[in-house]
Design a protein around this motif. Structure first.
Motif, short mmCIF file in Angstrom:
data_model
loop_
_atom_site.label_atom_id
_atom_site.label_comp_id
_atom_site.label_asym_id
_atom_site.label_seq_id
_atom_site.Cartn_x
_atom_site.Cartn_y
_atom_site.Cartn_z
N GLU A 344 14.10 -1.98 5.51
CA GLU A 344 13.55 -3.30 5.20
C GLU A 344 12.25 -3.19 4.40
O GLU A 344 11.97 -3.99 3.51
CB GLU A 344 13.34 -4.10 6.49
CG GLU A 344 14.69 -4.45 7.11
CD GLU A 344 14.58 -5.27 8.39
OE1 GLU A 344 13.46 -5.54 8.84
OE2 GLU A 344 15.65 -5.63 8.92
N ASN A 345 11.46 -2.18 4.73
CA ASN A 345 10.24 -1.97 3.96
C ASN A 345 10.57 -1.58 2.52
O ASN A 345 9.93 -2.07 1.57
CB ASN A 345 9.41 -0.87 4.64
CG ASN A 345 8.17 -0.52 3.86
OD1 ASN A 345 8.18 0.38 3.03
ND2 ASN A 345 7.09 -1.24 4.11
N MET A 346 11.56 -0.74 2.36
CA MET A 346 11.97 -0.36 1.00
C MET A 346 12.48 -1.60 0.25
O MET A 346 12.13 -1.82 -0.92
CB MET A 346 13.07 0.70 1.07
CG MET A 346 13.58 1.13 -0.30
SD MET A 346 14.89 2.35 -0.16
CE MET A 346 16.21 1.38 0.53
N ASP A 347 13.26 -2.38 0.93
CA ASP A 347 13.76 -3.62 0.31
C ASP A 347 12.59 -4.52 -0.11
O ASP A 347 12.61 -5.12 -1.19
CB ASP A 347 14.67 -4.35 1.29
CG ASP A 347 15.18 -5.66 0.72
OD1 ASP A 347 16.17 -5.62 -0.02
OD2 ASP A 347 14.57 -6.72 0.99
N HIS A 348 11.59 -4.58 0.72
CA HIS A 348 10.41 -5.40 0.40
C HIS A 348 9.76 -4.93 -0.90
O HIS A 348 9.41 -5.74 -1.77
CB HIS A 348 9.40 -5.30 1.55
CG HIS A 348 8.03 -5.74 1.21
ND1 HIS A 348 7.68 -7.07 1.07
CD2 HIS A 348 6.89 -5.03 0.95
CE1 HIS A 348 6.40 -7.16 0.74
NE2 HIS A 348 5.90 -5.95 0.67
#
Lengths: 631, 331
Positions: A344-348
């Protein structure tokens, strides 16, 4: 090579716009000539109409800019880890690319990271491009053999080199893992600007690496080896910041850019800012079987996976989570929570890049390509390296990697990987994981969006594809050609096929049933041809013999059909032999798998509900039959 | 890629969880002269038990067995006090709660003057037993299982606390110095924990406060006189920090305010005193915790100021059925 501004053919990307531009210019010219006689005027108009009829590609010198290209590579991301591929992990930005573009369900990488990267950037088989084996695993009989250098060798020409020659800016941020020598680093292989981790992994917070022998990660920035990292370094964030800076720095010159965003995430260790660690608190305590079933259900509903698909059997050494104590489920579930946070952090941060491109007006003219570099990681890398008490690396870990408390997971000096049970979840519905040639090791979800895609937005394609297809595809997009020689040397032929017809919606696959894909790494091997797959893996992950699967009917590779279809085995073995010959495949005479069968629990078939002993419930007698003991 | 026996050690996961139970905070009932050490109100698994043994060596101008801390001008008292007790955690309305009983015992000796008459005496025996009830009202819910325990991080936690002492300890109405106090007393308080930074053993930092109001009944037989004490406000404060995973230290402070004593209608001064101290704690094993500390009043030069200093050593043995079972299986 064709310099920028020359006549460039870009059939995938520049299809419609040139005519509009020419038309505007033509109208202005007509107005200037308005004082001509009606006859001359008619002739003039006729000539101009004829001019307008010339195919777009021949007037591309005046064409609008060719599309930007952004390849985002996630490290060890599983096939089923994006929302748009059935995950409960929230990936709204990747999903938005999927919504704007196309998802591909039958896309293959290699089973481990540097081999995949080498094919992505060279378009050439690993046994020719230098990654015939990973740098860390080269066998005694492979040493010194061309194609087995352990780095991207100089016999291949790279995608960024060719795109740069074709007038693209070329940027890279993230993990390289294709060589550390000055002539092997990103700047030497075609990237104008780069901020790169040269190693295969390490801390996300600092330069700490994994082993006592290689204690420090190497980074380069614009071709220089870094002595320290920037302030507030966090890999995923810093890579994104750097790339945005590169894009902005050259915006004014009108040249398109190619950006290779090789995120380290979500490769272990799961280093993560605190605010990202608790987004799935307790969600995975229910265990891997339940999550895998939920993902499969969503995949079927979405059309990612055909209805009726069976899950691969839970690996024989992974218990049914119902037999585990709540504490164990909590600890193991927390690892998955962290992994989900990593994704999710990467997606952010991918979202930050997308937003920036929208803000500067480049999003609509950018092709995005997103996928994971291999199957999800099910191996305990840290344990493998540092797990033996008394060893050099164990001592190194005690000093540098010993933040083992669950509340420290994500901090510097913590090392968490989520294990085989969650890797199987990440690879739903497939079997096995990274490092192996089962579908769980080599199949990945691919998203492509942007001006090259003419298919229906948000659609799903099941055509057979390979990571090596991306190079010819993108050369075509950029109007560049693959050379026969480079710097005086003959270069190997591209192994892939341009996905142009598929992206353009003219074909569902670029491969016929006779075309094949083949893999070899660590001595394991596989061939896919049409819906069939022939696979040889060392025991106990394989049988130490060839197995045959029909992936259309059995994507989870549950049923070995080799005995029923000996002719098919024979035919595909011939394909394999031709692959070996064409690519100089040398099977390693030593691998880390050699003692595996002895060291692992004996492989048995896992049947749901067996043994009944562990699934039985307390029997509750009818109330009217209850009684106290008689005196 | 590897020996897959080591892919995941399921037993190790459970052991990690269990070993964390008592590392998360020791059960440690109140110590001498009504102060509790830092980290006392950290929460642990419901249905855990603890037996504290707390040794104090105290000197000053007030009876350390009396939480009113009424100073006696010119008094020089020395006391050796041991508190033994039992505490149990439980869940009440899904909140973490604790009940404890403490029994002070020991001896005290010195010179003391009451109503103009000097006494040189000593006393020994059992003091007034005290019961304590504490329930969390803001913060993490009760830890009913090990996953709850492992998830525990206090953040900002506030408890409601009530103590009540029973006047049944050793008391001699002819002596001003006693172990028992011959009156009912107790307190209500709001223990507060404020977590600063990560909750990782070796790196935990907290700021803790316990504002409390002490209430005292009358002693109608205090060497033939009547002793009344006004309510006293007390704030304990601690800044605590892990030094290693098992070793921690705290800076301690205490402020007493009020508590004016009246003997036969003659009032003394109300208290307004500060004390500071240091404590170090060490978790010896999964069951046993040790603390050592020293504290002393600071603004104590006036004749009617509280003057007191004390050395404290505490051992707290905690256990839980689950931990004991795991140990038996391991053996």
């Amino acid at each position: 090579m064709k310099p920028n501004g020359s006549i460039i053919s870009c059939p995938l990307a520049c299809r419609a716009a040139p005519i509009d531009g020419s038309l505007r210019r033509t109208r202005a010219t007509i107005r200037k000539r308005a004082n001509l006689s009606p006859l001359l005027m008619t002739l003039w108009v006729a000539v101009m109409v004829a001019v307008l009829a010339v195919p777009a590609i021949t007037i591309a010198a005046d064409a609008p800019r060719r599309p930007n290209i952004v390849i985002i590579l996630a490290d060890d991301l599983g096939y089923a880890d994006m929302g748009s591929f059935g995950s409960e992990i929230k990936t709204p930005n990747l999903d938005s690319l999927a919504k704007d573009g196309v998802r591909f369900t039958n896309f293959y990488t290699h089973a481990s990271c540097s081999p995949t990267r080498s094919m992505l950037l060279s378009g050439v088989d690993t046994h020719l491009n230098g990654l015939g084996n990973m740098n860390e695993m080269i066998a005694p009989n492979q040493r010194g053999v061309p194609g087995y250098e352990g780095n991207l060798n100089n016999r291949v020409v790279t995608l960024p080199q060719l795109l740069k020659d074709a007038g693209y800016h070329t940027y890279m941020v993230g993990k390289w893992h294709l060589g550390k020598q000055p002539d092997q680093i990103p700047a030497a292989r075609g990237f104008e600007r780069d901020f790169s981790l040269l190693d295969g992994g390490g801390s996300y917070w600092n330069m700490m690496n994994i082993t006592a022998a290689v204690p420090k990660s190497l980074f380069t920035e614009d071709g220089r080896y870094l002595t320290k990292l920037p302030e507030d370094y966090y890999a995923t964030k810093t890579y994104t910041d750097k790339l945005i800076g590169y894009i902005d720095a050259n915006r004014g010159d009108g040249k398109p850019f190619f950006a290779y965003v090789a995120h380290q995430a979500p490769h272990d260790p799961y280093h993560l800012p605190r605010e990202w660690r608790k987004r799935h608190d307790g969600e995975y305590d229910k265990g891997w079987d339940a999550v895998r079933q939920e993902r499969l259900k969503r995949q079927v509903e979405m059309g990612i996976t055909p209805a009726g698909t069976e899950l691969a059997e839970r690996m024989w050494f992974v218990p049914d989570p119902i037999v585990l104590a709540p504490a164990s489920r909590y600890i193991l579930g927390k690892k998955m929570e962290l992994y989900a946070g990593m994704v999710e952090n990467m997606d952010h941060h991918i979202g930050r890049l997308i937003e920036h491109l929208k803000k500067i007006g480049e999003y609509e003219n950018t092709i995005f390509i997103f996928f994971g570099d291999n199957g999800a990681e099910g191996t305990d890398l840290f344990g493998m390296i540092a797990g033996s008490p008394g060893s050099r690396d164990n001592l190194f870990a005690a000093i540098n990697w010993s933040q083992t408390h669950p509340n420290a997971w994500g901090d510097p000096e913590s090392w968490v990987g989520y294990g085989p049970m969650w890797a199987q979840v990440s690879m739903t519905p497939f079997s096995q994981f990274k490092g192996w040639l089962a579908e769980g090791g080599i199949r990945n979800g691919l998203i492509v969006s942007g001006p090259a895609v003419q298919r229906q937005k948000g659609s799903i394609n099941h055509g057979l594809m390979h990571v090596a297809d991306l190079m010819p595809t993108l050369l075509e997009v950029a109007g560049a050609t693959y050379p026969k020689t480079h710097e005086g040397r003959e270069v190997p032929a591209l192994m892939g096929k341009s996905l142009g017809p598929v992206l353009a919606g003219k074909a569902d696959s670029v491969r016929t049933d006779q075309d094949y894909l083949a893999w070899e790494v660590f001595g394991n091997r596989a061939v896919r041809q049409g819906e069939w797959k022939l696979r040889w893996q060392i025991k106990p992950f394989g049988k130490g013999d060839w197995e045959l699967f029909n992936l259309a009917a059995d994507p989870a590779e549950r049923k070995d059909l080799a005995a029923q279809h000996p002719d098919k085995v024979k035919a595909m073995l011939a394909v394999w032999e031709s692959y070996v010959k064409a690519n100089n495949v040398i099977l390693p005479n030593r691998t880390l798998f050699d003692t595996m069968e002895k060291d692992m629990p004996q492989r048995v078939t896992v049947y749901p509900g067996f043994p009944p002993l562990i699934y039985q419930q307390q029997f509750v007698p009818p109330k009217d039959m209850l009684a106290d003991p008689k005196p | 890629m590897k020996n897959s026996k080591g892919f995941t050690n399921w037993v190790a996961c459970l052991c990690l969880a269990v070993a964390t139970i008592f590392a998360m905070g020791a059960l440690c009932p109140p110590q001498a002269h009504a102060q509790v050490p830092a980290r006392f109100y950290w929460k642990t698994l419901s249905d855990a038990n603890a037996v504290p043994v707390i040794f104090n060596s105290i000197s000053g101008n007030t009876n350390p067995f009396d939480p009113a801390h009424t100073p006696t001008a010119g008094a020089e008292l020395d006391a050796t006090m041991v508190l033994g007790g039992y505490a149990r955690t439980f869940s009440l309305f899904d909140r973490a709660a604790m009940a404890a009983i403490l029994l002070p015992m020991g001896r005290i000796s010195g010179d003391i003057t009451v109503a103009g008459r000097a006494y040189s005496q000593s006393a020994s025996g059992f003091g007034d037993p005290m019961i304590e009830f504490d329930i969390n009202i803001l913060g993490p819910k009760a830890q009913k299982n090990i996953p709850d325990l492992l998830r525990y991080q206090p953040g900002l936690s506030i408890d409601l606390l009530a103590d009540l002492a029973f006047p049944i300890g050793e008391y001699d109405n002819k002596k001003p110095l006693n172990i028992g106090l011959n009156r009912w007393y107790g307190r209500v308080g709001l223990p507060i924990i404020w977590q600063l930074g990560p909750w990782v053993p070796g790196r935990r930092t907290t700021l803790e406060f316990l504002p409390a109001l002490w209430l005292f009944g009358n002693n109608n037989d205090y060497v033939g006189q009547t002793l009344k004490t006004d309510p006293m406000f007390q704030v304990d404060g601690h800044l605590t920090r892990d030094l290693t995973e098992r070793l921690w230290a705290s800076l301690d402070g205490v402020w007493y305010y009020g508590g004016k004593a009246t003997i036969n209608g003659v009032s003394g001064d109300k208290l307004n005193n500060l004390g500071f101290g240091l404590t170090a704690g060490y978790q010896i094993n999964d069951n046993l915790n040790l603390t050592v500390g020293y504290k002393s009043t600071v603004n104590d030069s006036g004749a009617h100021d509280v003057r007191m200093d004390s050395f404290t050593v505490s051992l707290v043995y905690g256990w839980h059925q689950l931990v004991e079972g795991m140990r038996r299986l391991k053996e």
